[in-house]
Design a protein around this motif. Structure first.
Motif, PDB file in Angstrom:
ATOM      1  N   LEU A 247       9.217  24.584 -18.556  1.00  0.00           N
ATOM      2  CA  LEU A 247       9.391  23.343 -19.307  1.00  0.00           C
ATOM      3  C   LEU A 247       8.864  22.137 -18.540  1.00  0.00           C
ATOM      4  CD1 LEU A 247      12.972  23.966 -20.763  1.00  0.00           C
ATOM      5  CD2 LEU A 247      10.760  24.264 -21.914  1.00  0.00           C
ATOM      6  N   ALA A 248       8.692  22.270 -17.223  1.00  0.00           N
ATOM      7  CA  ALA A 248       8.166  21.159 -16.415  1.00  0.00           C
ATOM      8  C   ALA A 248       6.706  20.883 -16.717  1.00  0.00           C
ATOM      9  CB  ALA A 248       8.348  21.459 -14.931  1.00  0.00           C
ATOM     10  N   GLY A 249       6.014  21.801 -17.361  1.00  0.00           N
ATOM     11  CA  GLY A 249       4.625  21.574 -17.713  1.00  0.00           C
ATOM     12  C   GLY A 249       4.444  20.850 -19.033  1.00  0.00           C
ATOM     13  N   ARG A 250       5.543  20.498 -19.696  1.00  0.00           N
ATOM     14  CA  ARG A 250       5.479  19.893 -21.029  1.00  0.00           C
ATOM     15  C   ARG A 250       5.885  18.424 -20.955  1.00  0.00           C
ATOM     16  NH1 ARG A 250       8.522  21.445 -24.922  1.00  0.00           N
ATOM     17  NH2 ARG A 250       6.918  21.904 -26.477  1.00  0.00           N
ATOM     18  N   ALA A 251       5.078  17.549 -21.516  1.00  0.00           N
ATOM     19  CA  ALA A 251       5.366  16.115 -21.484  1.00  0.00           C
ATOM     20  C   ALA A 251       6.704  15.805 -22.143  1.00  0.00           C
ATOM     21  CB  ALA A 251       4.248  15.344 -22.174  1.00  0.00           C
ATOM     22  N   GLN A 252       7.075  16.563 -23.181  1.00  0.00           N
ATOM     23  CA  GLN A 252       8.323  16.319 -23.891  1.00  0.00           C
ATOM     24  C   GLN A 252       9.531  16.359 -22.962  1.00  0.00           C
ATOM     25  OE1 GLN A 252       9.173  19.241 -26.894  1.00  0.00           O
ATOM     26  NE2 GLN A 252      10.998  18.211 -27.638  1.00  0.00           N
ATOM     27  N   SER A 253       9.488  17.210 -21.946  1.00  0.00           N
ATOM     28  CA  SER A 253      10.640  17.372 -21.056  1.00  0.00           C
ATOM     29  C   SER A 253      10.986  16.079 -20.328  1.00  0.00           C
ATOM     30  CB  SER A 253      10.353  18.470 -20.028  1.00  0.00           C
ATOM     31  OG  SER A 253      10.134  19.712 -20.658  1.00  0.00           O
ATOM     32  N   TYR A 254       9.980  15.272 -20.047  1.00  0.00           N
ATOM     33  CA  TYR A 254      10.203  14.062 -19.264  1.00  0.00           C
ATOM     34  C   TYR A 254      10.827  12.951 -20.098  1.00  0.00           C
ATOM     35  CZ  TYR A 254       7.613  16.764 -15.958  1.00  0.00           C
ATOM     36  OH  TYR A 254       7.224  17.780 -15.111  1.00  0.00           O
ATOM     37  N   ASN A 255      10.845  13.147 -21.421  1.00  0.00           N
ATOM     38  CA  ASN A 255      11.565  12.218 -22.294  1.00  0.00           C
ATOM     39  C   ASN A 255      13.053  12.529 -22.336  1.00  0.00           C
ATOM     40  OD1 ASN A 255       9.149  10.923 -23.032  1.00  0.00           O
ATOM     41  ND2 ASN A 255       8.770  12.416 -24.654  1.00  0.00           N
ATOM     42  N   VAL A 256      13.407  13.718 -21.852  1.00  0.00           N
ATOM     43  CA  VAL A 256      14.820  14.136 -21.830  1.00  0.00           C
ATOM     44  C   VAL A 256      15.185  14.606 -20.432  1.00  0.00           C
ATOM     45  CG1 VAL A 256      14.959  14.679 -24.293  1.00  0.00           C
ATOM     46  CG2 VAL A 256      14.126  16.425 -22.691  1.00  0.00           C
ATOM     47  N   ALA A 257      14.687  13.895 -19.429  1.00  0.00           N
ATOM     48  CA  ALA A 257      14.841  14.306 -18.034  1.00  0.00           C
ATOM     49  C   ALA A 257      16.279  14.546 -17.594  1.00  0.00           C
ATOM     50  CB  ALA A 257      14.181  13.270 -17.119  1.00  0.00           C
ATOM     51  N   PRO A 258      17.302  13.845 -18.137  1.00  0.00           N
ATOM     52  CA  PRO A 258      18.680  14.145 -17.713  1.00  0.00           C
ATOM     53  C   PRO A 258      19.118  15.578 -18.011  1.00  0.00           C
ATOM     54  CG  PRO A 258      18.588  11.983 -18.735  1.00  0.00           C
ATOM     55  CD  PRO A 258      17.248  12.617 -18.962  1.00  0.00           C
ATOM     56  N   HIS A 259      18.388  16.280 -18.870  1.00  0.00           N
ATOM     57  CA  HIS A 259      18.721  17.679 -19.149  1.00  0.00           C
ATOM     58  C   HIS A 259      18.276  18.615 -18.024  1.00  0.00           C
ATOM     59  CE1 HIS A 259      20.292  17.309 -23.234  1.00  0.00           C
ATOM     60  NE2 HIS A 259      19.329  16.432 -23.475  1.00  0.00           N
ATOM     61  N   PHE A 260      17.589  18.088 -17.025  1.00  0.00           N
ATOM     62  CA  PHE A 260      17.130  18.892 -15.896  1.00  0.00           C
ATOM     63  C   PHE A 260      17.869  18.398 -14.654  1.00  0.00           C
ATOM     64  CE2 PHE A 260      13.995  19.063 -19.166  1.00  0.00           C
ATOM     65  CZ  PHE A 260      13.541  20.377 -19.144  1.00  0.00           C
ATOM     66  N   ALA A 261      18.693  19.263 -14.077  1.00  0.00           N
ATOM     67  CA  ALA A 261      19.632  18.801 -13.049  1.00  0.00           C
ATOM     68  C   ALA A 261      19.591  19.690 -11.811  1.00  0.00           C
ATOM     69  CB  ALA A 261      21.045  18.762 -13.628  1.00  0.00           C
ATOM     70  N   SER A 262      20.219  19.226 -10.762  1.00  0.00           N
ATOM     71  CA  SER A 262      20.260  19.935  -9.491  1.00  0.00           C
ATOM     72  C   SER A 262      21.379  20.967  -9.475  1.00  0.00           C
ATOM     73  CB  SER A 262      20.490  18.936  -8.351  1.00  0.00           C
ATOM     74  OG  SER A 262      21.767  18.328  -8.513  1.00  0.00           O
ATOM     75  N   ARG A 263      21.386  21.801  -8.448  1.00  0.00           N
ATOM     76  CA  ARG A 263      22.442  22.805  -8.297  1.00  0.00           C
ATOM     77  C   ARG A 263      23.826  22.177  -8.197  1.00  0.00           C
ATOM     78  NH1 ARG A 263      21.892  27.063  -3.481  1.00  0.00           N
ATOM     79  NH2 ARG A 263      20.049  27.510  -4.736  1.00  0.00           N
ATOM     80  N   PRO A 264      24.038  21.162  -7.349  1.00  0.00           N
ATOM     81  CA  PRO A 264      25.387  20.580  -7.260  1.00  0.00           C
ATOM     82  C   PRO A 264      25.903  20.059  -8.598  1.00  0.00           C
ATOM     83  CG  PRO A 264      24.062  19.862  -5.409  1.00  0.00           C
ATOM     84  CD  PRO A 264      23.127  20.560  -6.359  1.00  0.00           C
ATOM     85  N   GLN A 265      24.982  19.635  -9.472  1.00  0.00           N
ATOM     86  CA  GLN A 265      25.410  19.089 -10.750  1.00  0.00           C
ATOM     87  C   GLN A 265      26.105  20.145 -11.611  1.00  0.00           C
ATOM     88  OE1 GLN A 265      25.151  15.757 -11.551  1.00  0.00           O
ATOM     89  NE2 GLN A 265      26.569  16.378 -13.178  1.00  0.00           N
ATOM     90  N   PHE A 266      25.698  21.400 -11.472  1.00  0.00           N
ATOM     91  CA  PHE A 266      26.356  22.469 -12.232  1.00  0.00           C
ATOM     92  C   PHE A 266      27.837  22.542 -11.891  1.00  0.00           C
ATOM     93  CE2 PHE A 266      27.918  26.870 -12.346  1.00  0.00           C
ATOM     94  CZ  PHE A 266      27.707  27.185 -13.685  1.00  0.00           C
TER      95      PHE A 266
END
Length: 449
Positions: A247-266
Protein backbone atom coordinates in the motif's frame (compact mmCIF):
# COMPACT_ATOMS: atom_id res chain seq x y z
CA UNK A 1 16.02 9.20 -7.96
CA UNK A 2 14.29 12.12 -9.63
CA UNK A 3 10.71 12.76 -8.70
CA UNK A 4 8.59 10.72 -11.10
CA UNK A 5 5.40 11.97 -12.67
CA UNK A 6 2.84 9.23 -12.16
CA UNK A 7 0.84 8.42 -15.26
CA UNK A 8 -1.25 5.26 -15.37
CA UNK A 9 0.08 3.15 -18.19
CA UNK A 10 -2.10 3.18 -21.28
CA UNK A 11 -3.99 -0.05 -21.73
CA UNK A 12 -3.02 -1.37 -18.28
CA UNK A 13 -5.97 -3.07 -16.65
CA UNK A 14 -6.56 -5.44 -13.79
CA UNK A 15 -9.62 -7.53 -13.09
CA UNK A 16 -12.04 -5.98 -10.63
CA UNK A 17 -15.24 -7.68 -9.58
CA UNK A 18 -18.20 -5.61 -8.49
CA UNK A 19 -20.61 -6.23 -5.65
CA UNK A 20 -20.25 -8.01 -2.34
CA UNK A 21 -18.24 -11.19 -1.91
CA UNK A 22 -20.34 -14.22 -2.73
CA UNK A 23 -21.28 -17.02 -0.39
CA UNK A 24 -23.36 -17.66 2.71
CA UNK A 25 -22.62 -15.28 5.55
CA UNK A 26 -22.71 -17.11 8.90
CA UNK A 27 -24.87 -15.03 11.20
CA UNK A 28 -22.67 -15.91 14.16
CA UNK A 29 -19.77 -14.22 12.40
CA UNK A 30 -21.18 -10.95 13.72
CA UNK A 31 -19.59 -11.91 17.05
CA UNK A 32 -16.26 -11.33 15.33
CA UNK A 33 -15.69 -7.59 15.69
CA UNK A 34 -11.91 -7.52 15.24
CA UNK A 35 -9.67 -9.41 12.81
CA UNK A 36 -5.91 -9.23 13.34
CA UNK A 37 -3.80 -10.59 10.49
CA UNK A 38 -0.17 -11.13 11.51
CA UNK A 39 2.07 -11.81 8.51
CA UNK A 40 5.52 -13.22 9.21
CA UNK A 41 8.19 -14.17 6.68
CA UNK A 42 9.55 -16.99 4.56
CA UNK A 43 8.70 -20.43 5.94
CA UNK A 44 6.82 -23.35 4.42
CA UNK A 45 4.40 -25.56 6.31
CA UNK A 46 6.68 -28.61 6.28
CA UNK A 47 9.57 -26.46 7.49
CA UNK A 48 7.66 -25.51 10.66
CA UNK A 49 5.00 -28.19 11.15
CA UNK A 50 6.13 -31.14 9.03
CA UNK A 51 6.24 -33.45 12.06
CA UNK A 52 3.32 -31.88 13.95
CA UNK A 53 0.52 -34.31 14.93
CA UNK A 54 1.04 -36.68 12.04
CA UNK A 55 -1.11 -39.25 13.83
CA UNK A 56 -4.05 -38.96 16.19
CA UNK A 57 -3.06 -39.43 19.83
CA UNK A 58 -3.99 -38.32 23.32
CA UNK A 59 -2.57 -34.90 22.59
CA UNK A 60 -3.41 -34.74 18.88
CA UNK A 61 -7.19 -34.85 18.30
CA UNK A 62 -6.70 -34.35 14.53
CA UNK A 63 -3.94 -35.70 12.30
CA UNK A 64 -2.15 -33.13 10.14
CA UNK A 65 -0.69 -33.59 6.66
CA UNK A 66 3.01 -33.43 7.39
CA UNK A 67 6.17 -34.87 5.90
CA UNK A 68 5.46 -38.29 4.39
CA UNK A 69 7.65 -41.28 5.29
CA UNK A 70 10.44 -42.03 2.87
CA UNK A 71 10.50 -38.69 1.05
CA UNK A 72 13.87 -38.06 -0.61
CA UNK A 73 14.54 -35.25 -3.07
CA UNK A 74 16.84 -35.68 -6.07
CA UNK A 75 19.99 -33.62 -6.23
CA UNK A 76 19.67 -33.31 -10.00
CA UNK A 77 16.42 -33.72 -11.92
CA UNK A 78 18.30 -34.75 -15.07
CA UNK A 79 20.62 -37.26 -13.42
CA UNK A 80 18.98 -39.30 -10.69
CA UNK A 81 22.19 -41.31 -10.24
CA UNK A 82 23.52 -38.39 -8.19
CA UNK A 83 21.24 -39.49 -5.39
CA UNK A 84 18.72 -37.76 -3.18
CA UNK A 85 18.53 -36.02 0.19
CA UNK A 86 15.99 -36.59 2.94
CA UNK A 87 14.45 -33.95 5.21
CA UNK A 88 16.32 -33.59 8.49
CA UNK A 89 15.73 -31.97 11.91
CA UNK A 90 16.98 -28.37 11.89
CA UNK A 91 18.23 -26.97 15.19
CA UNK A 92 19.76 -23.74 13.92
CA UNK A 93 17.30 -20.91 14.60
CA UNK A 94 19.20 -18.53 12.32
CA UNK A 95 19.59 -20.11 8.88
CA UNK A 96 20.79 -18.28 5.75
CA UNK A 97 18.36 -16.69 3.33
CA UNK A 98 17.85 -18.92 0.27
CA UNK A 99 16.31 -18.20 -3.18
CA UNK A 100 12.51 -18.01 -3.44
CA UNK A 101 11.68 -15.66 -6.32
CA UNK A 102 9.67 -16.59 -9.43
CA UNK A 103 12.29 -18.75 -11.18
CA UNK A 104 13.43 -20.91 -8.23
CA UNK A 105 9.81 -21.25 -7.11
CA UNK A 106 8.86 -22.75 -10.46
CA UNK A 107 11.95 -24.97 -10.54
CA UNK A 108 11.00 -26.29 -7.09
CA UNK A 109 7.36 -26.77 -8.14
CA UNK A 110 8.37 -28.70 -11.29
CA UNK A 111 4.85 -28.83 -12.75
CA UNK A 112 3.43 -30.16 -9.50
CA UNK A 113 6.00 -32.88 -8.89
CA UNK A 114 7.43 -30.90 -5.96
CA UNK A 115 10.86 -32.42 -6.48
CA UNK A 116 12.99 -29.49 -7.68
CA UNK A 117 13.82 -27.83 -4.36
CA UNK A 118 17.49 -28.84 -4.28
CA UNK A 119 18.25 -27.65 -7.84
CA UNK A 120 16.25 -24.48 -7.12
CA UNK A 121 18.44 -23.83 -4.08
CA UNK A 122 21.77 -24.64 -5.78
CA UNK A 123 21.85 -27.90 -3.83
CA UNK A 124 21.71 -26.19 -0.45
CA UNK A 125 20.24 -28.74 1.96
CA UNK A 126 18.91 -25.85 4.05
CA UNK A 127 15.70 -26.26 2.05
CA UNK A 128 15.07 -29.67 3.65
CA UNK A 129 15.53 -28.74 7.31
CA UNK A 130 12.47 -28.80 9.55
CA UNK A 131 11.69 -27.69 13.10
CA UNK A 132 9.57 -29.27 15.83
CA UNK A 133 8.04 -28.50 19.21
CA UNK A 134 11.43 -28.36 20.89
CA UNK A 135 12.85 -25.77 18.51
CA UNK A 136 9.60 -23.80 17.93
CA UNK A 137 7.81 -24.23 21.27
CA UNK A 138 5.64 -21.09 21.05
CA UNK A 139 4.25 -21.75 17.57
CA UNK A 140 3.63 -25.41 18.35
CA UNK A 141 1.98 -24.49 21.64
CA UNK A 142 -0.33 -22.07 19.81
CA UNK A 143 -1.29 -24.81 17.36
CA UNK A 144 -2.02 -27.24 20.17
CA UNK A 145 -3.96 -24.76 22.25
CA UNK A 146 -5.96 -23.32 19.32
CA UNK A 147 -6.03 -24.00 15.55
CA UNK A 148 -3.76 -24.72 12.59
CA UNK A 149 -4.30 -25.20 8.86
CA UNK A 150 -2.41 -27.84 6.90
CA UNK A 151 -3.96 -26.66 3.61
CA UNK A 152 -3.24 -22.93 3.62
CA UNK A 153 -1.36 -21.69 0.55
CA UNK A 154 0.44 -18.46 -0.22
CA UNK A 155 -1.09 -16.78 -3.23
CA UNK A 156 1.68 -16.11 -5.77
CA UNK A 157 4.33 -18.61 -6.82
CA UNK A 158 7.01 -16.02 -6.15
CA UNK A 159 8.55 -13.94 -3.35
CA UNK A 160 7.28 -11.51 -0.69
CA UNK A 161 6.09 -8.42 -2.58
CA UNK A 162 3.57 -10.11 -4.92
CA UNK A 163 2.22 -12.13 -2.02
CA UNK A 164 1.71 -9.04 0.09
CA UNK A 165 -0.24 -7.55 -2.79
CA UNK A 166 -2.56 -10.55 -2.80
CA UNK A 167 -3.10 -10.06 0.93
CA UNK A 168 -4.65 -6.63 0.37
CA UNK A 169 -5.80 -6.81 -3.26
CA UNK A 170 -6.36 -10.40 -4.40
CA UNK A 171 -3.90 -9.71 -7.24
CA UNK A 172 -0.47 -8.24 -7.90
CA UNK A 173 0.96 -5.71 -10.36
CA UNK A 174 2.49 -7.71 -13.20
CA UNK A 175 5.76 -5.78 -12.96
CA UNK A 176 6.85 -7.45 -9.70
CA UNK A 177 5.73 -11.05 -10.17
CA UNK A 178 8.83 -12.24 -12.01
CA UNK A 179 11.48 -9.90 -10.65
CA UNK A 180 14.75 -11.67 -9.76
CA UNK A 181 16.49 -11.31 -6.42
CA UNK A 182 17.26 -7.66 -5.76
CA UNK A 183 13.81 -6.41 -6.66
CA UNK A 184 13.08 -2.94 -8.01
CA UNK A 185 16.57 -1.65 -8.74
CA UNK A 186 16.25 0.64 -11.77
CA UNK A 187 14.39 3.91 -12.34
CA UNK A 188 12.31 2.29 -15.11
CA UNK A 189 11.30 -0.62 -12.87
CA UNK A 190 10.32 1.68 -10.02
CA UNK A 191 8.42 4.07 -12.29
CA UNK A 192 6.52 1.18 -13.85
CA UNK A 193 5.77 -0.26 -10.42
CA UNK A 194 4.36 3.03 -9.12
CA UNK A 195 2.07 3.34 -12.12
CA UNK A 196 0.79 -0.20 -11.70
CA UNK A 197 0.44 0.19 -7.92
CA UNK A 198 -1.80 3.19 -8.38
CA UNK A 199 -3.87 1.29 -10.96
CA UNK A 200 -4.42 -1.76 -8.75
CA UNK A 201 -7.65 -1.73 -6.70
CA UNK A 202 -7.15 -2.78 -3.08
CA UNK A 203 -9.20 -3.20 0.06
CA UNK A 204 -8.11 0.36 0.90
CA UNK A 205 -10.57 1.69 -1.67
CA UNK A 206 -13.39 -0.45 -0.31
CA UNK A 207 -12.65 0.79 3.20
CA UNK A 208 -12.82 4.38 1.95
CA UNK A 209 -16.46 3.67 1.06
CA UNK A 210 -17.12 2.31 4.56
CA UNK A 211 -15.79 4.83 7.10
CA UNK A 212 -17.63 2.97 9.84
CA UNK A 213 -15.04 0.17 9.53
CA UNK A 214 -11.83 1.10 11.34
CA UNK A 215 -8.49 -0.26 10.16
CA UNK A 216 -4.72 0.07 10.70
CA UNK A 217 -1.67 -1.34 8.94
CA UNK A 218 0.84 -1.69 11.79
CA UNK A 219 4.65 -1.56 11.65
CA UNK A 220 4.65 0.72 8.58
CA UNK A 221 4.16 4.44 9.37
CA UNK A 222 4.26 6.51 6.20
CA UNK A 223 6.25 9.59 5.30
CA UNK A 224 4.99 11.86 2.51
CA UNK A 225 4.52 10.48 -0.98
CA UNK A 226 7.20 12.67 -2.65
CA UNK A 227 9.70 11.50 -0.03
CA UNK A 228 8.56 7.87 -0.25
CA UNK A 229 8.99 7.58 -4.01
CA UNK A 230 12.51 8.98 -3.68
CA UNK A 231 13.47 6.55 -0.92
CA UNK A 232 15.45 3.74 -2.49
CA UNK A 233 15.51 1.12 0.25
CA UNK A 234 13.03 -1.69 -0.33
CA UNK A 235 13.20 -2.55 3.37
CA UNK A 236 12.73 1.02 4.59
CA UNK A 237 9.31 1.53 6.17
CA UNK A 238 8.99 4.97 4.60
CA UNK A 239 9.75 3.72 1.10
CA UNK A 240 7.11 3.40 -1.60
CA UNK A 241 8.97 0.29 -2.74
CA UNK A 242 8.84 -1.53 0.61
CA UNK A 243 8.42 -5.23 -0.14
CA UNK A 244 6.24 -5.83 2.94
CA UNK A 245 3.87 -2.89 2.51
CA UNK A 246 2.39 -2.78 -1.00
CA UNK A 247 0.00 0.00 0.00
CA UNK A 248 3.02 2.31 0.39
CA UNK A 249 3.34 2.40 -3.39
CA UNK A 250 -0.12 3.97 -3.80
CA UNK A 251 -0.68 7.73 -3.61
CA UNK A 252 -4.08 7.13 -1.98
CA UNK A 253 -2.42 5.75 1.15
CA UNK A 254 -0.78 9.08 1.93
CA UNK A 255 -4.19 10.74 2.12
CA UNK A 256 -5.02 8.39 5.00
CA UNK A 257 -1.57 8.19 6.59
CA UNK A 258 -2.88 7.82 10.19
CA UNK A 259 -4.02 4.33 9.18
CA UNK A 260 -0.35 3.32 8.95
CA UNK A 261 1.20 3.05 12.41
CA UNK A 262 4.23 1.82 14.32
CA UNK A 263 4.55 -1.33 16.41
CA UNK A 264 4.16 0.46 19.78
CA UNK A 265 0.90 1.96 18.53
CA UNK A 266 -0.66 -1.51 18.33
CA UNK A 267 -0.11 -2.16 22.01
CA UNK A 268 -1.13 1.41 22.85
CA UNK A 269 -4.39 0.96 20.92
CA UNK A 270 -5.23 -2.17 22.89
CA UNK A 271 -4.50 -0.42 26.18
CA UNK A 272 -6.55 2.63 25.15
CA UNK A 273 -9.50 0.63 23.85
CA UNK A 274 -9.02 1.83 20.27
CA UNK A 275 -8.14 -1.40 18.47
CA UNK A 276 -9.54 -1.16 14.91
CA UNK A 277 -11.90 -3.65 13.32
CA UNK A 278 -9.22 -4.71 10.84
CA UNK A 279 -5.54 -4.83 11.73
CA UNK A 280 -2.61 -5.97 9.63
CA UNK A 281 0.54 -6.51 11.70
CA UNK A 282 3.50 -6.99 9.35
CA UNK A 283 6.86 -6.94 11.14
CA UNK A 284 9.88 -6.03 9.01
CA UNK A 285 13.30 -7.60 9.39
CA UNK A 286 14.47 -8.84 12.77
CA UNK A 287 11.35 -10.18 14.47
CA UNK A 288 9.63 -11.38 11.29
CA UNK A 289 11.26 -14.85 11.06
CA UNK A 290 12.95 -13.70 7.83
CA UNK A 291 16.29 -15.54 7.56
CA UNK A 292 18.84 -15.10 8.96
CA UNK A 293 16.89 -13.62 11.90
CA UNK A 294 16.69 -15.71 15.06
CA UNK A 295 13.29 -17.41 15.10
CA UNK A 296 12.95 -16.85 18.85
CA UNK A 297 12.55 -13.14 18.15
CA UNK A 298 9.56 -13.82 15.94
CA UNK A 299 8.00 -16.22 18.43
CA UNK A 300 8.42 -13.68 21.19
CA UNK A 301 6.75 -10.95 19.17
CA UNK A 302 3.79 -13.14 18.16
CA UNK A 303 3.38 -14.24 21.79
CA UNK A 304 3.30 -10.58 22.82
CA UNK A 305 0.60 -9.80 20.26
CA UNK A 306 -1.56 -12.74 21.34
CA UNK A 307 -1.03 -12.17 25.07
CA UNK A 308 -1.88 -8.50 24.79
CA UNK A 309 -5.21 -9.28 23.12
CA UNK A 310 -5.99 -12.06 25.56
CA UNK A 311 -5.28 -9.74 28.49
CA UNK A 312 -7.82 -7.21 27.24
CA UNK A 313 -11.56 -7.01 26.74
CA UNK A 314 -10.92 -7.50 23.02
CA UNK A 315 -10.42 -11.23 23.59
CA UNK A 316 -14.19 -11.72 23.58
CA UNK A 317 -14.59 -10.42 20.01
CA UNK A 318 -11.28 -11.01 18.20
CA UNK A 319 -9.71 -13.60 15.93
CA UNK A 320 -5.96 -13.56 15.33
CA UNK A 321 -4.63 -15.16 12.15
CA UNK A 322 -0.85 -15.73 11.99
CA UNK A 323 0.79 -16.76 8.72
CA UNK A 324 4.03 -16.50 6.72
CA UNK A 325 4.12 -14.57 3.44
CA UNK A 326 5.86 -17.19 1.26
CA UNK A 327 7.72 -20.49 1.50
CA UNK A 328 11.15 -18.83 1.72
CA UNK A 329 12.81 -21.54 -0.39
CA UNK A 330 11.95 -24.30 2.09
CA UNK A 331 10.58 -27.67 1.03
CA UNK A 332 6.91 -28.53 1.17
CA UNK A 333 5.55 -31.78 -0.24
CA UNK A 334 2.00 -30.70 -1.18
CA UNK A 335 1.47 -29.47 -4.74
CA UNK A 336 -0.55 -26.24 -4.58
CA UNK A 337 -3.80 -25.96 -6.57
CA UNK A 338 -3.26 -23.87 -9.69
CA UNK A 339 -6.15 -21.41 -9.87
CA UNK A 340 -4.52 -19.13 -12.46
CA UNK A 341 -1.16 -18.34 -14.07
CA UNK A 342 0.30 -16.87 -10.86
CA UNK A 343 -0.62 -19.48 -8.28
CA UNK A 344 -1.52 -20.68 -5.80
CA UNK A 345 1.93 -21.13 -4.29
CA UNK A 346 3.33 -23.48 -1.66
CA UNK A 347 1.77 -24.15 1.72
CA UNK A 348 2.60 -21.85 4.60
CA UNK A 349 1.45 -22.28 8.20
CA UNK A 350 -1.70 -20.58 9.43
CA UNK A 351 -2.37 -20.34 13.16
CA UNK A 352 -5.82 -19.23 14.32
CA UNK A 353 -6.30 -17.97 17.87
CA UNK A 354 -9.77 -16.99 19.05
CA UNK A 355 -12.23 -17.69 21.89
CA UNK A 356 -14.21 -19.87 19.45
CA UNK A 357 -11.35 -22.09 18.23
CA UNK A 358 -11.18 -25.62 19.69
CA UNK A 359 -7.84 -26.78 21.09
CA UNK A 360 -5.80 -28.85 18.67
CA UNK A 361 -8.05 -28.16 15.69
CA UNK A 362 -6.45 -28.77 12.27
CA UNK A 363 -8.26 -27.49 9.19
CA UNK A 364 -7.90 -29.37 5.92
CA UNK A 365 -9.98 -26.87 3.91
CA UNK A 366 -7.96 -25.44 0.98
CA UNK A 367 -7.44 -21.76 1.74
CA UNK A 368 -5.05 -18.95 0.85
CA UNK A 369 -4.32 -15.30 1.61
CA UNK A 370 -7.37 -14.55 -0.53
CA UNK A 371 -9.50 -16.37 2.07
CA UNK A 372 -8.53 -13.94 4.83
CA UNK A 373 -9.23 -11.01 2.50
CA UNK A 374 -12.66 -12.48 1.76
CA UNK A 375 -13.38 -12.91 5.47
CA UNK A 376 -12.60 -9.24 6.07
CA UNK A 377 -14.82 -8.23 3.17
CA UNK A 378 -17.77 -10.41 4.13
CA UNK A 379 -17.70 -9.65 7.81
CA UNK A 380 -17.74 -5.88 7.30
CA UNK A 381 -19.87 -5.64 4.17
CA UNK A 382 -17.11 -4.62 1.77
CA UNK A 383 -17.04 -5.40 -1.93
CA UNK A 384 -14.70 -8.03 -3.33
CA UNK A 385 -11.94 -7.16 -5.77
CA UNK A 386 -11.06 -10.09 -8.04
CA UNK A 387 -12.08 -13.64 -8.83
CA UNK A 388 -9.54 -14.72 -6.22
CA UNK A 389 -11.15 -13.17 -3.14
CA UNK A 390 -14.71 -13.40 -4.48
CA UNK A 391 -14.40 -17.17 -4.81
CA UNK A 392 -11.97 -18.01 -1.98
CA UNK A 393 -12.96 -20.46 0.72
CA UNK A 394 -14.29 -18.51 3.67
CA UNK A 395 -12.11 -19.50 6.68
CA UNK A 396 -14.84 -20.07 9.24
CA UNK A 397 -14.28 -23.75 10.06
CA UNK A 398 -11.91 -22.65 12.86
CA UNK A 399 -14.87 -21.26 14.81
CA UNK A 400 -17.24 -23.19 17.05
CA UNK A 401 -19.68 -20.46 18.00
CA UNK A 402 -21.16 -22.54 20.82
CA UNK A 403 -17.95 -22.28 22.84
CA UNK A 404 -16.10 -19.40 24.43
CA UNK A 405 -12.52 -20.26 25.28
CA UNK A 406 -10.69 -18.74 28.22
CA UNK A 407 -7.37 -17.10 27.31
CA UNK A 408 -4.26 -19.28 27.17
CA UNK A 409 -1.16 -17.15 27.61
CA UNK A 410 2.10 -18.00 25.94
CA UNK A 411 5.53 -17.75 27.45
CA UNK A 412 7.97 -15.43 25.73
CA UNK A 413 10.51 -15.35 28.53
CA UNK A 414 13.42 -15.99 26.16
CA UNK A 415 13.61 -12.31 25.28
CA UNK A 416 13.26 -9.43 27.73
CA UNK A 417 12.34 -7.04 24.89
CA UNK A 418 8.89 -8.64 24.88
CA UNK A 419 8.05 -8.92 28.58
CA UNK A 420 5.21 -11.23 29.51
CA UNK A 421 2.48 -9.18 31.18
CA UNK A 422 -0.11 -11.94 31.34
CA UNK A 423 -1.30 -13.20 34.76
CA UNK A 424 -0.78 -16.90 33.99
CA UNK A 425 1.03 -18.97 31.42
CA UNK A 426 -0.30 -21.95 29.52
CA UNK A 427 1.57 -25.21 29.81
CA UNK A 428 2.54 -26.54 26.37
CA UNK A 429 0.35 -29.50 25.52
CA UNK A 430 3.31 -31.49 24.27
CA UNK A 431 4.72 -31.46 27.83
CA UNK A 432 1.69 -33.28 29.24
CA UNK A 433 2.72 -36.63 27.78
CA UNK A 434 6.22 -36.07 26.42
CA UNK A 435 7.12 -39.72 25.80
CA UNK A 436 4.03 -40.38 23.70
CA UNK A 437 4.31 -37.07 21.90
CA UNK A 438 7.95 -37.60 21.05
CA UNK A 439 7.19 -41.07 19.74
CA UNK A 440 4.31 -39.84 17.59
CA UNK A 441 5.59 -36.54 16.28
CA UNK A 442 9.26 -35.77 16.85
CA UNK A 443 10.79 -38.60 14.84
CA UNK A 444 12.02 -37.66 11.39
CA UNK A 445 10.34 -39.19 8.32
CA UNK A 446 13.27 -41.45 7.51
CA UNK A 447 13.04 -42.99 10.97
CA UNK A 448 9.55 -44.26 10.29
CA UNK A 449 10.09 -45.60 6.74
Amino acid sequence: MACAVLVVLAGYALVRASGPATGIFPEKLRSLEHIIFVVMENHAYDNYFGTYCRVVSAVCPVAANGLPPGVCLPRNLSDLSLGCVRPYPQTNLSTPNIPHTWVPSHVAYDDGRMDGFLPAENNSTTTLGYYNGSTLPVYWDMAQEFGLSDAFFSSALSYSLPNHWYIVAGQSPASVLQLPAGGLTTFAQRHNYLNQSNATPTIEEELALHPEVSWTYYEWPLLTYPVAINTLGDLTPGSAYAIWNPLAGRAQSYNVAPHFASRPQFFADIAAGTLPNLAWFVPPGGASDHPPSNLSDGENLVASIVNSVESSSYWNSTAIFVTWDDYGGYYDHVAPPQVDANGLSFRVPLLVISPWTPAGYVSHAPESFDSILRLMEQRFGLGCLTARDCQATLPVDYFDWAMHRAPVFFSNATDARYPDTSPTLGRPVFEENPAQYLADNYSSPQEVD
